[in-house]
Design an enzyme around this catalytic site. Structure first.
Site, short mmCIF file in Angstrom:
data_model
loop_
_atom_site.label_atom_id
_atom_site.label_comp_id
_atom_site.label_asym_id
_atom_site.label_seq_id
_atom_site.Cartn_x
_atom_site.Cartn_y
_atom_site.Cartn_z
N GLY A 41 -9.19 -5.11 4.09
CA GLY A 41 -9.10 -6.15 3.07
C GLY A 41 -9.05 -5.64 1.64
CB ALA A 42 -9.16 -2.26 0.09
N GLY A 43 -6.64 -4.08 0.05
CA GLY A 43 -5.37 -4.46 -0.57
C GLY A 43 -5.33 -5.96 -0.86
CG ASP A 44 -5.78 -8.56 2.36
OD1 ASP A 44 -4.58 -8.23 2.29
OD2 ASP A 44 -6.42 -8.60 3.42
CG ASN A 72 -7.24 -0.52 -9.44
OD1 ASN A 72 -6.55 -0.72 -8.45
ND2 ASN A 72 -6.84 0.26 -10.43
CB SER A 124 -0.89 0.00 1.25
OG SER A 124 -0.08 0.23 2.38
N1 LIG Z 1 -12.23 4.41 -1.52
C1 LIG Z 1 -11.91 3.61 -2.54
N2 LIG Z 1 -12.55 3.72 -3.73
C2 LIG Z 1 -12.26 2.91 -4.76
N3 LIG Z 1 -11.33 1.93 -4.71
C3 LIG Z 1 -10.65 1.76 -3.56
C4 LIG Z 1 -10.90 2.59 -2.42
N4 LIG Z 1 -10.08 2.18 -1.44
C5 LIG Z 1 -9.35 1.16 -1.93
N5 LIG Z 1 -9.69 0.90 -3.21
C6 LIG Z 1 -9.13 -0.15 -4.08
O1 LIG Z 1 -8.49 -1.12 -3.28
C7 LIG Z 1 -7.07 -1.14 -3.54
C8 LIG Z 1 -6.31 -1.33 -2.24
O2 LIG Z 1 -6.60 -0.28 -1.36
P1 LIG Z 1 -5.49 0.40 -0.43
O3 LIG Z 1 -6.22 1.27 0.53
O4 LIG Z 1 -4.47 1.05 -1.29
O5 LIG Z 1 -4.81 -0.86 0.26
P2 LIG Z 1 -4.81 -1.39 1.78
O6 LIG Z 1 -6.16 -1.96 2.03
O7 LIG Z 1 -3.75 -2.45 1.78
O8 LIG Z 1 -4.46 -0.20 2.65
C9 LIG Z 1 -6.77 0.16 -4.27
O9 LIG Z 1 -5.66 0.00 -5.13
C10 LIG Z 1 -8.06 0.42 -5.01
O10 LIG Z 1 -8.07 -0.32 -6.21
O1 LIG Z 2 -6.86 -4.27 4.82
P1 LIG Z 2 -5.65 -4.98 4.28
O2 LIG Z 2 -4.37 -4.27 4.62
O3 LIG Z 2 -5.75 -5.33 2.84
O4 LIG Z 2 -5.52 -6.42 5.04
C1 LIG Z 2 -5.93 -6.61 6.40
C2 LIG Z 2 -4.72 -6.86 7.26
O5 LIG Z 2 -3.90 -5.72 7.21
C3 LIG Z 2 -5.14 -7.11 8.69
O6 LIG Z 2 -4.01 -7.45 9.49
C4 LIG Z 2 -6.12 -8.26 8.80
O7 LIG Z 2 -6.53 -8.38 10.14
C5 LIG Z 2 -7.30 -8.01 7.89
O8 LIG Z 2 -8.20 -9.09 7.92
C6 LIG Z 2 -6.87 -7.78 6.48
O9 LIG Z 2 -6.24 -8.93 5.96
#
Ligand SMILES: Nc1ncnc2c1ncn2[C@@H]1O[C@H](COP(=O)(O)OP(=O)(O)O)[C@@H](O)[C@H]1O
Ligand SMILES: O=P([O-])([O-])O[C@@H]1[C@@H](O)[C@H](O)[C@@H](O)[C@H](O)[C@@H]1O
Length: 384
Positions: free
Chosen positions: A242-245, A269, A192
């Protein structure tokens, strides 16, 4: 260096397509000193949710304790002497205590690490090292590199350390970990934007593909000779967990099916944006999933008319990328099937006898975290 996606497509006997390695966990989402929701968590659960949704065969290695409380598709290894990993996510500490962070994570319980001997003997096309609580050891990643054609790594599996008193997640520089020397042998490193500042992207991109996700702005892909920003899909964010996952699940699902990197990142995305719209582990609508699968098939047919090299990850945007983005965007607009489960609330809570056998999550309130995204975030345009 990297075993390429094309090599991963070569048919081999006894091959599982995707091997997901990381512990399931119990997530507790907290705001204003109140538990707002409890959910099945862990990158492994979000990723398998997407990969299964796209009907891609996979295998999953995860460890839990006897207290593990969610039914799952892939039976975890139960460790009688250990408890399931638990994370508490605080959605109101970040603004004051940690600048732009959208949440503060505390690991309050940690299950055992996953060891090389826990991994299957069968080869896999894609290995996914996606630990959340420090369960991926250097030797585990080494073994994954041996048994998988291409390994995708979530940097959170490598750079998290945990406060010895309250378990608060902190990050350390990637160079300082025992994983750094393995970079030339992995395929993709996903981070991220908050995590990306803990590595030198300009250095790491010489060794492997780097994907930096940037929340509502989509993501950016870096490779040795270039970089690309991939457009986001709009979403009404309820919970960023879980968005990143899910992004990584969608990205790999695209690559497994033969999409070029930019198109696969669009799929990432899409699933990231679908995930932030629900609290906890998302339930994807079946009509939407079917439409997405159809769009991927159509996209693959379009590739037949393009000149494509078959021995490297394809980084450049293939013709029709914008059209593919528009098609996926319109898939998002499909009204959900009426049978789709609603989040749990006191008013629609089923009676004991009606309860669904797979309670992915329980929800007590909406998590108001959108405002945090208005805070300036670290840019990923230049060096971290
Ligand atoms: N508010 C949002 N609107 C649209 N897409 C989102 C939003 N937040 C996250 N995403 C999508 O999810 C992906 C992962 O989100 P991100 O916040 O960068 O990761 P993490 O959950 O690991 O912090 C982004 O690359 C994007 O594609
Ligand atoms: O939000 P995200 O960074 O993609 O991923 C999250 C992890 O950072 C967190 O430790 C776990 O408890 C959540 O279930 C999810 O896997």
């Amino acid at each position: 260096m990297v075993t390429t996606a094309a090599a991963a497509h070569k048919p081999q006997q006894q091959q599982t397509r995707v091997l997901i390695v990381g512990n399931y966990c119990h997530d507790v989402l907290i705001q204003d000193d109140t538990v707002k929701a409890e959910s099945l968590g862990g990158a492994a659960s979000f990723i398998s949710n997407v990969v299964n949704g796209m009907s891609i065969p996979c295998n999953l290695v995860s460890k839990v304790g006897e207290d593990f409380k969610y039914p799952v598709d892939y039976t975890p290894i139960v460790i009688p002497t250990s408890k399931t990993t638990v994370f508490h996510a605080y959605f109101d500490l970040g603004i004051h205590g940690n600048g732009h962070q959208d949440r503060v994570l505390k690991r309050v319980c940690a299950c055992d690490p996953i060891r090389p001997s826990d991994l299957p003997d069968v080869r896999s096309n894609f290995g996914m090292a996606v630990g959340v609580g420090g369960e991926i050891l250097p030797e585990t990643l080494e073994r994954m590199i041996e048994i998988c054609n291409s390994v995708f790594v979530d940097i959170q599996a490598l750079i998290r350390v945990f406060d010895s008193v309250d378990g608060t997640v902190k990050l350390v520089k990637l160079e300082e970990t025992g994983f750094y020397s393995m970079l030339p042998r992995i395929g993709v490193l996903k981070a991220s934007s908050e995590e990306a500042v803990f590595m030198d992207v300009e250095e790491v991109r010489k060794w492997c593909c780097v994907v930096v996700t940037t929340g509502k702005d989509g993501c950016k892909v870096y490779w040795k000779d270039g970089e690309l920003r991939i457009s986001p899909f709009s979403a009404n964010q309820e919970d960023p967990t879980g968005a990143g996952d899910s992004f990584l699940g969608g990205f790999v699902a695209g690559l497994v099916q033969g999409l070029a990197v930019p198109d696969a990142a669009l799929l990432g995305n899409l699933f990231g944006s679908l995930t932030v719209e629900q609290i906890g582990l998302p339930k994807f609508d079946s009509r939407l999933l079917q439409r997405v699968k159809d769009e991927v098939q159509t996209r693959k047919m379009q590739y037949l008319h393009c000149e494509r090299s078959d021995n490297e990850l394809e980084f450049l945007k293939p013709a029709g990328h914008e059209q593919f983005q528009a098609s996926l965007g319109s898939a998002k607009l499909i009204p959900p099937c009426s049978s789709q489960a609603r989040p749990w609330t006191p008013s629609n809570s089923p009676k004991e006898t009606e309860k669904t056998p797979i309670p992915h999550y329980t929800v007590q309130a909406k998590l108001l975290v959108n405002s945090v995204y208005e805070e300036p975030i670290q840019t990923v345009e230049g060096k971290p």
